[in-house]
Design an enzyme around this catalytic site. Structure first.
Site, PDB file in Angstrom:
ATOM      1  N   HIS A 309       0.918  -1.206  -0.361  1.00 23.10           N
ATOM      2  CA  HIS A 309      -0.011  -0.095   0.057  1.00 23.10           C
ATOM      3  C   HIS A 309       0.983   1.993  -0.028  1.00 23.10           C
ATOM      4  O   HIS A 309       0.474   1.899  -0.497  1.00 23.10           O
ATOM      5  CB  HIS A 309      -0.671  -0.111   1.095  1.00 23.10           C
ATOM      6  N   GLU A 313       1.013   4.069  -2.913  1.00 21.08           N
ATOM      7  CA  GLU A 313       0.588   5.625  -3.282  1.00 21.08           C
ATOM      8  C   GLU A 313       1.398   6.326  -3.299  1.00 21.08           C
ATOM      9  O   GLU A 313       1.504   7.488  -4.051  1.00 21.08           O
ATOM     10  CB  GLU A 313      -0.006   5.523  -1.513  1.00 21.08           C
ATOM     11  N   LYS A 316       2.235   5.790  -7.424  1.00 19.97           N
ATOM     12  CA  LYS A 316       0.776   6.354  -8.014  1.00 19.97           C
ATOM     13  C   LYS A 316       1.085   8.755  -7.832  1.00 19.97           C
ATOM     14  O   LYS A 316       1.033   9.069  -9.021  1.00 19.97           O
ATOM     15  CB  LYS A 316      -0.191   6.059  -7.346  1.00 19.97           C
ATOM     16  N   ASN A 317       1.848   8.655  -6.865  1.00 17.75           N
ATOM     17  CA  ASN A 317       1.667  10.413  -6.781  1.00 17.75           C
ATOM     18  C   ASN A 317       2.745  10.611  -8.272  1.00 17.75           C
ATOM     19  O   ASN A 317       2.621  11.588  -8.725  1.00 17.75           O
ATOM     20  CB  ASN A 317       1.937  10.751  -5.706  1.00 17.75           C
TER      21      ASN A 317
END
Length: 706
Positions: A309, A313, A316-317
């Site tokens: 996770h 994240e 993805k950013n």
């Protein structure tokens, strides 16, 4: 579907359970207990969870009922509160029943005969007759109660023996049926709370709309941290129990814990998933390339889902920032990222005018905005689009989320003692985020630095070195956090220059986490006879929602402090206990400051008295100082900055726990004066020196840290 209603009787029971503290469980404990699952060990785990879950659930219900500024009255927050109350009620009144014989109970491992097992509570609320209604007399015996003052867990190795004892025992079919039924109950609870993250986010949006607030304040940010950290803990306990009961044995797994989690493989999978989401969102043929620099044999015990996770994240950013920087029509121009770096969402509307890499033309995004980026609901999406995204997310992974991905990732990192930090890279318009798990920290202890070499123990012969261990209020802060300063960072300014000061205090540490992460080992190896060790923990020992940090003030807190005392005394060092400096908290009715450390300061005072150890009562002395200064005057001591006052805090900050340079100096002065009054052997205080903030030094990140 009709809403669940909390009756008066249920409220009474919730408040009763909420009066009991939570019990922390470490990753190591979960691994040792679950290595050889049998119906006996699973039954003991069920008994523990049947005691622990209602306490954790009740804490959340009570907190959701008393949130500040009317947040509790938001429809979505009330819905979440009802979910927690319903799960509490189900656990309290609908436990599965099974008939167990006296022979079976006699064969069950007696917690009193072992020194390590699943952690026991200091009081078991269901053992009271008034609270046992609905459980039935034919449920498995919950086991003995451990009361305050009794010794707690000592060595993890013994716990394995207990698991092996239960493996050898024979249990009737009813125990298997009970374990299955209890597991199904837990699965239902977990499913009920699946939408909690998005529903709470909806509730905060409702509150923002009603309050006409632009950005949520620090108090609500802190509550969200506590709430979601508790949620992670509850879901981890449930997930681990369900996995032990339902999944087939695997040589590398104990429940959902992988004993040899491969960092390279987890990160590679996160890269592929993030690129897939990026390509779908922007309709790209091929997303920005990422080169993973990670040893393929790097493994440690961890929950792969947590690390996955976090990585997803961050990546993805990163991908979103790259695509928006270069444009969806310039796939060939996408740079290859060799490091895990991602662009901070731009704050300036004139981003196209900013020349990347030119340090003379600083975009506000180039500043350290970790306080914003790692805060909840910080997103480039409008509130309207955000609300629509929340309602339609259904656990999909949108490219632009609702401002929870990064703060939740930080909580996952912190859950087992790690952290997630954002560091500005001036001139590049990017930030580097580092995540380090507690297990990885332990592997790196051999490389920890406490000085410059073999002679680091003393600057000059005959002059003791002063070692400091503690938390963020004492630690040394770096240039990326200035002007934030710890009192331990300022203490050398008040000592004779011939003393060497080694500040090993660690931000976020408790007496437990500091020891369990091996942070005291390099300190102890460097201590020599006559040296001085200052020990100051308490701020993070209070965090019941973080099992790797929480200690009970009169038992485990004193046990860890005693470990530091015995270790340093064994090396011939002098130890001084320092109660935790008080936060800046004033009575809302116009009264004076009040203590926030509960029994922790009292417990340290009692231990110092019992062991005849010098004590700097910084809690009491700081509280007096805040009273003298008053509510407004005391802000000068703390990290209060206006927007634009510091490049490290472009939006400003109002921190009532950590110090400004001036405040750290004044608190260090208090400590130095107390040390002088104690007449510590060979310790010299430099009383004739004039100290100011210009004398402080903030090292670069990574310089000389323990």
């Amino acid at each position: 579907m009709s809403r669940f209603r909390i009756s008066g009787a249920l409220w009474d029971k919730i408040h009763h359970f909420a009066s009991f503290p939570q019990t922390g469980v470490s990753l190591q404990q979960m691994i040792l207990f679950g290595q050889h699952p049998s119906q006996g060990t699973l039954l003991k785990a069920s008994q523990f969870l049947s005691e622990e879950l209602p306490i954790r659930l009740s804490h959340r219900v009570v907190e959701l009922e008393s949130l500040p500024d009317g947040l509790s009255q938001m429809p979505s927050i009330e819905k979440v509160k009802e979910w927690y109350a319903q799960s509490f009620e189900v656990r309290a009144h609908h436990l599965p029943k099974t008939k167990t014989t006296k022979r079976h109970r006699a064969e069950a491992p007696d917690a009193r005969s072992r020194t390590h097992h699943l952690p026991l509570r200091h009081a078991q609320p269901v053992s009271r007759p008034a609270d046992a209604r609905g459980t039935g007399g034919d449920t498995p015996d919950p086991g003995p109660t451990v009361h305050a003052g009794e010794s707690r867990n000592k060595r993890d190795g013994v716990w394995r023996d207990e698991a092996e004892d239960t493996d050898r025992a024979e249990y009737p079919p009813e125990v298997h049926e009970y374990n299955e039924a209890f597991t199904q109950l837990l699965q239902n609870i977990k499913k009920r709370h699946d939408p909690t993250v998005t529903t709470v986010a909806q509730g905060v949006l409702e509150w923002k709309r009603k309050q006409k607030a632009g950005r949520i304040g620090q108090s609500i940010q802190e509550w969200l941290d506590r709430f979601y950290m508790s949620r992670i803990g509850i879901r981890f306990l449930i997930g681990q129990h369900v996995a032990l009961n339902t999944l087939s044995p695997h040589p590398d797994y104990v429940g959902i814990i992988c004993t040899r989690a491969n960092v390279h493989d987890i990160c590679h999978e996160a890269i592929e998933n993030a690129r897939f989401v990026c390509e779908e969102h922007y309709a790209l043929f091929k997303g920005p390339p990422i080169q993973l620099l990670c040893p393929k044999d790097l493994t440690f015990a961890y929950v792969p889902g947590h690390l996955s996770h976090i990585c997803f994240e961050l990546l993805k950013n990163s991908l979103r920032a790259v695509v928006e920087r270069y444009g969806v029509d310039n796939e060939d121009a996408f740079p290859r990222s060799r490091w895990w770096s991602w662009r901070v969402p731009r704050i300036s509307p004139s981003r196209s005018q900013m020349k990347e890499g030119d340090p003379k033309k600083r975009d506000p995004a180039h500043m350290d905005v970790s306080g914003l980026v790692l805060s909840y609901l910080y997103t480039t999406m409008s509130d309207e689009g955000l609300e629509a995204n929340i309602e339609s997310s259904d656990f999909k992974a949108p490219m632009a989320g609702f401002g929870y991905g990064l703060p939740l990732s930080r909580l996952y990192a912190r859950f087992f003692g790690g952290d997630l930090r954002l560091i500005s890279m001036d001139g590049y318009g990017t930030a580097f985020v580092e995540s380090r798990a507690a297990a990885m920290i332990r592997q790196e202890q051999a490389r920890a630095i406490v000085g410059d070499g073999p002679s680091a123990g003393h600057a000059e012969s005959g002059w003791p070195t002063v070692f400091i261990i503690g938390d963020s209020t004492a630690s040394t802060w770096t240039t990326v956090h200035a002007p934030e300063t710890g009192w331990g960072q300022a203490l050398p300014l008040f000592l004779d220059r011939r003393h060497r000061v080694v500040n090993a205090a660690l931000s976020g540490a408790s007496s437990k986490s500091f020891a369990e992460a091996g942070r005291f080992d390099p300190v102890l190896s460097a201590i020599r006879p006559g040296d001085v060790l200052l020990v100051s923990f308490g701020h993070n020992d209070e965090k019941v929602d973080i099992p790797t940090h929480y200690t009970e003030p009169w038992t485990t807190y004193q046990e860890y402090l005693t470990g530091y005392l015995d270790g340093a005394h064994g090396k011939g060092a002098q130890v001084v206990l320092v109660t935790s400096v008080e936060r800046r908290r004033f009575d809302s009715a116009g009264g004076g400051p009040y203590t926030t450390h509960g029994d922790y300061s009292k417990s340290m005072r009692a231990l110092a008295d019992r062991r005849d150890v010098p004590l700097v009562d910084l809690a009491e002395l700081s509280l007096r100082r805040w009273k003298q200064l008053g509510k407004e005057g005391s802000t000068e001591y703390f990290l209060w900055l206006k927007p634009g006052e510091s490049n490290n805090y472009p939006e400003g900050v109002e921190d009532d726990t950590h110090f400004s340079g001036f405040g750290a100096i004044e608190v260090a002065r208090i400590v130095a004066e107390e040390l002088e009054n104690m007449e510590i052997r060979d310790l010299r205080i430099a009383r004739d020196s004039v100290v100011s903030e210009k004398d402080l030094v903030w090292p670069e990140p990574g310089e000389g840290s323990v």
